[in-house]
Design an enzyme around this catalytic site. Structure first.
Site, PDB file in Angstrom:
ATOM      1  N   SER A 187       0.794  -1.235   0.000  1.00 32.90           N
ATOM      2  CA  SER A 187       0.000   0.000   0.000  1.00 32.90           C
ATOM      3  C   SER A 187       0.823   1.281   0.000  1.00 32.90           C
ATOM      4  O   SER A 187       0.249   2.369  -0.065  1.00 32.90           O
ATOM      5  CB  SER A 187      -0.954   0.006   1.193  1.00 32.90           C
ATOM      6  N   LYS A 239       0.115   3.810  -2.657  1.00 32.61           N
ATOM      7  CA  LYS A 239      -0.879   4.883  -2.556  1.00 32.61           C
ATOM      8  C   LYS A 239      -0.242   6.261  -2.436  1.00 32.61           C
ATOM      9  O   LYS A 239      -0.923   7.273  -2.605  1.00 32.61           O
ATOM     10  CB  LYS A 239      -1.819   4.596  -1.388  1.00 32.61           C
ATOM     11  N   SER A 246      -5.818   3.326   4.516  1.00 31.62           N
ATOM     12  CA  SER A 246      -5.268   2.498   3.441  1.00 31.62           C
ATOM     13  C   SER A 246      -6.383   1.833   2.641  1.00 31.62           C
ATOM     14  O   SER A 246      -6.337   0.642   2.339  1.00 31.62           O
ATOM     15  CB  SER A 246      -4.312   1.438   4.009  1.00 31.62           C
ATOM     16  N   LYS A 279       3.379   6.508   5.061  1.00 32.06           N
ATOM     17  CA  LYS A 279       2.406   5.526   4.578  1.00 32.06           C
ATOM     18  C   LYS A 279       2.907   4.122   4.870  1.00 32.06           C
ATOM     19  O   LYS A 279       4.076   3.800   4.629  1.00 32.06           O
ATOM     20  CB  LYS A 279       2.175   5.677   3.065  1.00 32.06           C
TER      21      LYS A 279
END
Length: 328
Positions: free
Chosen positions: A107, A110, A164, A280
């Site tokens: 993720s 992203k 997420s 992140k």
């Protein structure tokens, strides 16, 4: 492993340009004063004090990483597959392990999704969630969207980063490009512009695909570029967000999201003297545990990245060791 020196590069550029002119690579371009950098700069955009023309070089404010690992005694190298610590003020890589090895980003993908969305969309743009956008593999992380929900790109970006949300990723991709496939093409185009040439993306969320990969260094380049956008920094540094929606019946409602970043949500404590601004997380069985972080010591900014750690304990242990390295 430092930022390239402008003066040396300018000199090199002039020599290289002269070589090209002499060799006649491609179609010749006549110049009256081939060795005069001021005239050459008119055609090639090179820097010249005499002409007053200047053009920023690609790597002027970037950390440059070689192919050799740069290890530190205080950082346990066995905790992950790849990692890097980048000093943004000094433009140096202070620690690097397999930074050019292709790895699955999970993720942390992203980060690029948000960057592309902010560049090509407007925060006030609205979208209505479809059933197709909610079709995700079992156990996939989401921010709780339902078919018929309508909201803005701004709220979707918070659901994307904080929770997420793979569902938010699909909705954003459709908003910007009409489909996840077309959005992935745009992701790759933007990644190449940034200089992340050792990466390839096939979806906006980072769910496992053998053709979806990046490197620690490429992710540094992507994250560094995304941080130039104030809205992006605001989103990644948020601990909580209230998403505002309208359902298919026209009724307003909200959703509460909390960041998955353990340094921000209070589950982990960074070393004293280090401010964790944001970042992140990412986790899949193939990618392992991943974390991309933006931190500061005083006013000095740093990017630190850990890819493919075995479990969250190893992930945050190595990240903490890298943050401690900043204090030395």
């Amino acid at each position: 492993m430092k930022c390239t020196n402008r003066k040396k590069r300018t000199k090199f550029a002039g020599v290289f340009l002269s070589f090209l002119l002499l060799c006649g690579c491609g179609q010749s371009t006549p110049l009256e004063n081939a060795y005069d950098i001021s005239e050459s700069s008119k055609l090639f955009g090179l820097y010249s004090k005499s002409s007053g023309i200047s053009s920023s070089f690609f790597a002027e404010e970037l950390c440059i990483a070689g192919t050799e690992d740069l290890l530190r005694e205080g950082i346990t190298a066995s905790l992950s597959e790849g990692a890097g610590l980048f000093d943004l003020q000094e433009c140096t890589m202070k620690f690097g392990k397999n930074v050019h090895e292709r790895l699955y980003p999970a993720s942390t993908t992203k980060i690029l999704t948000a960057y592309v969305a902010l560049k090509h969309g407007k925060l006030t743009d609205t979208a209505t969630v479809t059933e197709a956008e909610l079709q995700l593999e079992a156990g996939s992380s989401t921010c709780g969207l339902s078919a018929g929900d309508t909201t803005t790109l701004e709220h979707l970006l918070y659901g994307l980063i904080l929770s997420s949300g793979n569902d938010a990723a699909n909705v954003i991709a459709d908003m910007i490009s009409g489909s996840s496939q077309e959005f992935a093409k745009l992701m790759n185009e933007e990644a190449k512009k940034i200089g992340a040439t050792n990466s390839h993306f096939v979806n906006p969320h980072g769910l496992q695909n053998p053709e979806h990969y990046t490197t620690v260094y490429d992710m540094y380049l992507i994250f560094h570029t995304a941080l130039q956008n104030e809205e992006f920094e605001k989103i990644i540094s948020s601990q909580n967000h209230t998403g505002e929606f309208t359902n298919s019946a026209g009724e307003s409602f909200t959703k509460e999201w909390t960041t998955t970043n353990k340094f921000l949500n209070g589950e982990k404590t960074p070393p004293e003297g280090i401010q964790v601004v944001g970042g992140k997380t990412g986790t899949t069985s193939d990618a392992g545990n991943c974390l991309v972080l933006y931190s500061k010591k005083g006013e000095n900014p740093y990017i630190s990245i850990v890819f493919k750690a075995e479990g969250p304990d190893n992930l945050y242990a190595e990240m903490t060791e890298m943050l401690e390295e900043i204090l030395k």
